[in-house]
Design a protein around this motif. Sequence first.
Motif, mmCIF file in Angstrom:
data_model
loop_
_atom_site.group_PDB
_atom_site.id
_atom_site.type_symbol
_atom_site.label_atom_id
_atom_site.label_comp_id
_atom_site.label_asym_id
_atom_site.label_seq_id
_atom_site.Cartn_x
_atom_site.Cartn_y
_atom_site.Cartn_z
ATOM 1 N N ALA A 27 0.832 -1.211 0.000
ATOM 2 C CA ALA A 27 0.000 0.000 0.000
ATOM 3 C C ALA A 27 0.863 1.257 0.000
ATOM 4 N N LEU A 28 2.075 1.163 0.579
ATOM 5 C CA LEU A 28 2.857 2.375 0.788
ATOM 6 C C LEU A 28 4.306 2.040 1.143
ATOM 7 N N VAL A 29 5.229 2.871 0.640
ATOM 8 C CA VAL A 29 6.628 2.823 1.085
ATOM 9 C C VAL A 29 6.924 4.185 1.714
ATOM 10 N N ALA A 30 7.549 4.192 2.888
ATOM 11 C CA ALA A 30 7.895 5.463 3.546
ATOM 12 C C ALA A 30 9.356 5.385 3.989
ATOM 13 N N LEU A 31 10.175 6.311 3.492
ATOM 14 C CA LEU A 31 11.619 6.272 3.764
ATOM 15 C C LEU A 31 12.158 7.668 4.033
ATOM 16 N N SER A 32 13.297 7.717 4.723
ATOM 17 C CA SER A 32 14.024 8.994 4.844
ATOM 18 C C SER A 32 14.966 9.121 3.658
ATOM 19 N N HIS A 33 14.960 10.274 3.017
ATOM 20 C CA HIS A 33 15.843 10.491 1.867
ATOM 21 C C HIS A 33 17.305 10.387 2.298
ATOM 22 N N VAL A 34 17.630 11.076 3.412
ATOM 23 C CA VAL A 34 18.964 10.934 4.019
ATOM 24 C C VAL A 34 18.769 10.365 5.423
ATOM 25 N N ALA A 35 19.470 9.269 5.719
ATOM 26 C CA ALA A 35 19.280 8.576 6.995
ATOM 27 C C ALA A 35 19.898 9.378 8.146
ATOM 28 N N PHE A 36 19.153 9.469 9.261
ATOM 29 C CA PHE A 36 19.596 10.367 10.334
ATOM 30 C C PHE A 36 20.865 9.906 11.035
ATOM 31 N N LYS A 37 21.126 8.591 11.084
ATOM 32 C CA LYS A 37 22.350 8.162 11.786
ATOM 33 C C LYS A 37 23.547 8.141 10.847
ATOM 34 N N SER A 38 23.427 7.393 9.753
ATOM 35 C CA SER A 38 24.619 7.205 8.916
ATOM 36 C C SER A 38 24.808 8.300 7.882
ATOM 37 N N GLY A 39 23.735 9.030 7.565
ATOM 38 C CA GLY A 39 23.839 10.048 6.514
ATOM 39 C C GLY A 39 23.687 9.462 5.120
ATOM 40 N N TYR A 40 23.362 8.164 5.000
ATOM 41 C CA TYR A 40 23.169 7.558 3.675
ATOM 42 C C TYR A 40 22.087 8.308 2.905
ATOM 43 N N LYS A 41 22.348 8.566 1.640
ATOM 44 C CA LYS A 41 21.382 9.278 0.805
ATOM 45 C C LYS A 41 20.818 8.328 -0.258
ATOM 46 N N TYR A 42 19.513 8.133 -0.195
ATOM 47 C CA TYR A 42 18.852 7.303 -1.203
ATOM 48 C C TYR A 42 18.818 7.997 -2.550
ATOM 49 N N ASN A 43 18.741 7.197 -3.611
ATOM 50 C CA ASN A 43 18.389 7.736 -4.923
ATOM 51 C C ASN A 43 16.851 7.745 -4.967
ATOM 52 N N ALA A 44 16.278 8.887 -4.557
ATOM 53 C CA ALA A 44 14.820 8.964 -4.377
ATOM 54 C C ALA A 44 14.085 8.774 -5.700
ATOM 55 N N GLN A 45 14.700 9.266 -6.757
ATOM 56 C CA GLN A 45 14.050 9.161 -8.065
ATOM 57 C C GLN A 45 13.943 7.686 -8.486
ATOM 58 N N GLU A 46 15.057 6.969 -8.310
ATOM 59 C CA GLU A 46 15.083 5.564 -8.743
ATOM 60 C C GLU A 46 14.088 4.708 -7.950
ATOM 61 N N ILE A 47 14.073 4.889 -6.631
ATOM 62 C CA ILE A 47 13.175 4.071 -5.788
ATOM 63 C C ILE A 47 11.714 4.420 -6.114
ATOM 64 N N THR A 48 11.448 5.717 -6.307
ATOM 65 C CA THR A 48 10.076 6.132 -6.607
ATOM 66 C C THR A 48 9.627 5.531 -7.937
ATOM 67 N N GLU A 49 10.517 5.596 -8.916
ATOM 68 C CA GLU A 49 10.192 5.049 -10.246
ATOM 69 C C GLU A 49 9.884 3.550 -10.147
ATOM 70 N N TYR A 50 10.730 2.858 -9.370
ATOM 71 C CA TYR A 50 10.547 1.415 -9.236
ATOM 72 C C TYR A 50 9.211 1.105 -8.556
ATOM 73 N N ALA A 51 8.952 1.805 -7.436
ATOM 74 C CA ALA A 51 7.702 1.548 -6.703
ATOM 75 C C ALA A 51 6.499 1.895 -7.579
ATOM 76 N N CYS A 52 6.631 2.977 -8.306
ATOM 77 C CA CYS A 52 5.544 3.441 -9.176
ATOM 78 C C CYS A 52 5.216 2.381 -10.232
#
Length: 426
Positions: free
Chosen positions: A173-198
């Motif tokens: 029904a839904l994916v919910a993520l932090s773009h940049v992770a608060f502990k490690s600072g990892y940055k997702y490729n938001a466009q790629e994940i959104t495209e895939y989920a879409c």
Amino acid sequence: MTTDELRNKAVELDRKDPLKDYRNKFVIVDENIIYLDGNSLGRLPLATKQKMRDVIDNEWGSNLINSWNDHWLKRMQKVSAKLAIILGAKENEVLLADSTSLNLFKLVCAILNKQAGKTKIITDDLNFPTDVYILEGVVSLLGNKHRLIIVDSINNTYPDVNVLKESIDENTALVALSHVAFKSGYKYNAQEITEYACSKGVPVIWDLSHSAGSVPIHLKDWQIDYAVGCTYKYLNGGPGAPAYLYVREELQKELTSPVWGWFGDSSPFEFRLNFNPVETIEKFNVGTPPILSVSAIEPALDITIEAGMEAIRIKSELQSEYLMELIKTELLPFGFKIGSPVDVAERGSHLSVRHEEGYGITQVLIRSKKISKNVIPDFRTPNNIRLGISPLFNSFIELYEAVKMIKRVVENKLYAGYSSEINSVT
Ligand SMILES: Cc1ncc(COP(=O)(O)O)c(C=O)c1O
């Protein structure tokens, strides 16, 4: 590089820094305190001090309630529009309101309402706790018909993107993520994940709290549907500053906010007793906005817009790489481990270093008089010392001095005897 060469490098990088004068736009009371916590609470801009005086004395003090019509309602829209510039969105797609947690709640409920029959909600263990609590709370509120899946990260640093993708299916029904992770600072490729989920028909909500103001965001170009985030970190909006919510224009009409308040109504001053929400993003408004806090954000956003997110990111990457070099040379020999991605392209604007004495080290850095300069990083359990880089006010030499102090604390075991009692705010 030797320690001396690293120092010279900082001096040279500062000399060439095109953003160096932006530091003068912030209140800096004590040059001997190195503030590396702009990823938690940004510094106070000088212009904000002036603005607050004006709002208090003139708008509230003299003009009283007339200021709603003369200034405050317009200001809500103006500040949202400025945020939209920073987020790469259209101005009618961003709403300044409430807290990140509450905005997430509103969006999660509104989206799940449209996803009848789908039962999986996906997040990961890099996400900020409040985001996960909100998801858990909504699952409970809706009668435990949904299943929350928290995908494990690798070493609390990187997500396992393949596992994440495999878990997204037609029943999600839904994916919910932090773009940049608060502990490690990892940055997702938001466009790629959104495209895939879409491609699987699954909506994604991004929490931009750690990325807005630190990395360029292009919500429109990336075709992001939903996002939330705060303004008190890299955007320097002030303690408890209002958060924001983003919904792509085409999707706004079909969503219903779960919290029906008069500021979301089409004509609140008619005082009708049946709710008739606006069709625009303002439907997610609930109650009277905190005008003092909203006013404090505007001068800070102006600074970010003027400096430009591309220039801010260029400096952030340079500083992040420089800090990584310092950590490798100066700190790894003393029991530190790197808690952030090694590739700068995969990082936001903070670096975590892990040490078993992390809490004590942080306390010494902040408070001890045994070091020549105090350093304010922050601590995230169990052992992460987060070193936040705010390119608008941090210099390269500050990074050099901060690492020098950290090394001194550990080399001399200055942390010994420091209370292991954890403060309320770390
Ligand atoms: C990624 C992230 N999301 C949400 C929050 C909390 O937001 P709020 O207190 O505005 O609800 C934080 C706070 O640090 C955060 O880092």
